[in-house]
Design an enzyme around this catalytic site. Structure first.
Site, PDB file in Angstrom:
ATOM      1  N   GLN A  91     -17.823 -15.030  12.637  1.00  0.00           N
ATOM      2  CA  GLN A  91     -18.222 -14.481  11.339  1.00  0.00           C
ATOM      3  C   GLN A  91     -18.720 -13.052  11.517  1.00  0.00           C
ATOM      4  O   GLN A  91     -19.013 -12.377  10.543  1.00  0.00           O
ATOM      5  CB  GLN A  91     -19.348 -15.332  10.735  1.00  0.00           C
ATOM      6  CG  GLN A  91     -18.940 -16.758  10.405  1.00  0.00           C
ATOM      7  CD  GLN A  91     -20.135 -17.592   9.941  1.00  0.00           C
ATOM      8  OE1 GLN A  91     -21.058 -17.866  10.700  1.00  0.00           O
ATOM      9  NE2 GLN A  91     -20.118 -17.997   8.686  1.00  0.00           N
ATOM     10  N   HIS A 111     -14.442 -12.450   9.038  1.00  0.00           N
ATOM     11  CA  HIS A 111     -14.969 -11.459   8.087  1.00  0.00           C
ATOM     12  C   HIS A 111     -14.507 -10.042   8.414  1.00  0.00           C
ATOM     13  O   HIS A 111     -15.122  -9.070   7.994  1.00  0.00           O
ATOM     14  CB  HIS A 111     -16.503 -11.548   8.032  1.00  0.00           C
ATOM     15  CG  HIS A 111     -16.991 -12.876   7.525  1.00  0.00           C
ATOM     16  ND1 HIS A 111     -18.295 -13.288   7.621  1.00  0.00           N
ATOM     17  CD2 HIS A 111     -16.335 -13.893   6.914  1.00  0.00           C
ATOM     18  CE1 HIS A 111     -18.421 -14.506   7.093  1.00  0.00           C
ATOM     19  NE2 HIS A 111     -17.243 -14.894   6.666  1.00  0.00           N
ATOM     20  N   CYS A 119      -7.622   1.911   4.391  1.00  0.00           N
ATOM     21  CA  CYS A 119      -7.460   2.556   3.086  1.00  0.00           C
ATOM     22  C   CYS A 119      -7.170   1.489   2.045  1.00  0.00           C
ATOM     23  O   CYS A 119      -6.320   0.633   2.237  1.00  0.00           O
ATOM     24  CB  CYS A 119      -6.316   3.571   3.134  1.00  0.00           C
ATOM     25  SG  CYS A 119      -5.951   4.258   1.496  1.00  0.00           S
ATOM     26  N   CYS A 122      -3.251   2.657   0.554  1.00  0.00           N
ATOM     27  CA  CYS A 122      -2.038   2.563   1.387  1.00  0.00           C
ATOM     28  C   CYS A 122      -2.224   1.649   2.600  1.00  0.00           C
ATOM     29  O   CYS A 122      -1.295   1.414   3.356  1.00  0.00           O
ATOM     30  CB  CYS A 122      -1.572   3.948   1.817  1.00  0.00           C
ATOM     31  SG  CYS A 122      -2.577   4.682   3.141  1.00  0.00           S
ATOM     32  N   CYS A 144      -8.892   8.850   2.250  1.00  0.00           N
ATOM     33  CA  CYS A 144      -7.787   8.604   3.180  1.00  0.00           C
ATOM     34  C   CYS A 144      -7.025   9.904   3.433  1.00  0.00           C
ATOM     35  O   CYS A 144      -6.659  10.609   2.493  1.00  0.00           O
ATOM     36  CB  CYS A 144      -6.843   7.550   2.595  1.00  0.00           C
ATOM     37  SG  CYS A 144      -5.356   7.276   3.585  1.00  0.00           S
ATOM     38  N   ILE A 228     -30.064 -18.520  22.333  1.00  0.00           N
ATOM     39  CA  ILE A 228     -28.631 -18.465  22.633  1.00  0.00           C
ATOM     40  C   ILE A 228     -28.342 -17.755  23.955  1.00  0.00           C
ATOM     41  O   ILE A 228     -27.483 -18.188  24.725  1.00  0.00           O
ATOM     42  CB  ILE A 228     -27.898 -17.768  21.464  1.00  0.00           C
ATOM     43  CG1 ILE A 228     -27.965 -18.673  20.223  1.00  0.00           C
ATOM     44  CG2 ILE A 228     -26.448 -17.446  21.813  1.00  0.00           C
ATOM     45  CD1 ILE A 228     -27.645 -17.962  18.930  1.00  0.00           C
TER      46      ILE A 228
HETATM   47 ZN    ZN Z   1      -4.301   5.762   2.132  1.00  0.00          ZN
END
Ligand code: ZN
Length: 244
Positions: A91, A111, A119, A122, A144, A228
């Site tokens: 995740q 995710h 972008c 595009c 972009c 952990i």
């Molecule tokens: Zn683009």
């Protein structure tokens, strides 16, 4: 006889030892700063340049943490290198499993990833660092370079669907594995969380490593509450002896 297929399903708790805050946790950004959720909600992000400006600053702040894989990430990658078939379903969007040495093709990022920028028009992808360099150079909301469209992180925002192909691959490995280890996830975000149930239904040994209770604890063969960073390496050591 052979090595069991091990699936490591990781949530935010996997990366907190690497210094990445759990944004949804009790001390998380989402609770600390009302409205922060808008920064990662597709509708608000697309509609408002100010939200995008703040969102890129948040990305820059996270990148500046310089998070590195911790002992748990390294143990997973080491087990794969030692010959146990391992798949990671995560995740997390931080790319730390790959940075630890897991091959990209064996990591399914439910995710998406914050290592890339995409972008929205595009769909061209580029490294996050390139866009953050533009932000640092004074572009608050870089467009972009190919089509002028709105750029966003390669993460799945609220209001966006999970990539169906990634989800299908995650379901397939959950069905096919012999051991399913859920690490650092409260197992409450669907549909990702239900993978633990799918694995158990298909006969996998279900092991949960998480500080707090999860809805799947009653289904689990083993529940580990220890930190952990030490518990996962010890568990994986133990599993490497197992043959099926
Ligand atoms: Zn683009």
């Amino acid at each position: 006889m052979g090595k069991p297929l091990v699936v490591v399903f990781s949530g935010a708790g996997m990366s907190t030892d690497s210094g990445i805050p759990d944004y949804r946790g009790p001390q998380g950004l989402w609770r600390r700063e009302p409205g922060a959720e808008k920064l990662v909600t597709y509708e608000y992000y697309m509609a408002d340049p100010e939200i995008r400006r703040r969102s890129w600053l948040m990305r820059a702040e996270i990148a500046a943490l310089g998070a590195l894989p911790n002992a748990a990430h390294l143990a997973v990658a080491a087990m794969e290198r030692a010959g146990t078939p391992v798949r990671v379903v995560t995740q997390n969007v931080d790319g730390l499993h790959q940075l630890a040495g897991m091959p990209d093709r064996k990591v399914f990022e439910l995710h998406g990833t914050a290592r890339a920028v995409v972008c929205t028009r595009c769909h061209v992808r580029s490294p996050m660092s390139e866009t953050l360099d533009r932000v640092a150079a004074g572009e608050p909301d870089p467009a972009c370079l190919t089509c002028g469209g709105i750029l966003k992180a390669g993460t799945v925002m609220f209001g966006e669907r999970l990539d169906p192909e990634v989800l299908a691959q995650a379901v397939a490995v959950a069905k096919g594995c012999q051991v399913f280890i859920a690490v650092g996830s409260t197992l409450q975000v669907q549909p990702a969380a239900s993978l633990a149930g799918i694995a158990a239904e298909h006969g996998a040994r279900l092991i949960i490593v998480n500080a707090e209770e999860t809805p799947y604890d009653p289904l689990a063969d083993e529940v580990i509450r220890e930190p952990i960073g030490s518990a996962l390496p010890a568990l994986l050591d133990r599993l490497q002896e197992v043959q099926v």
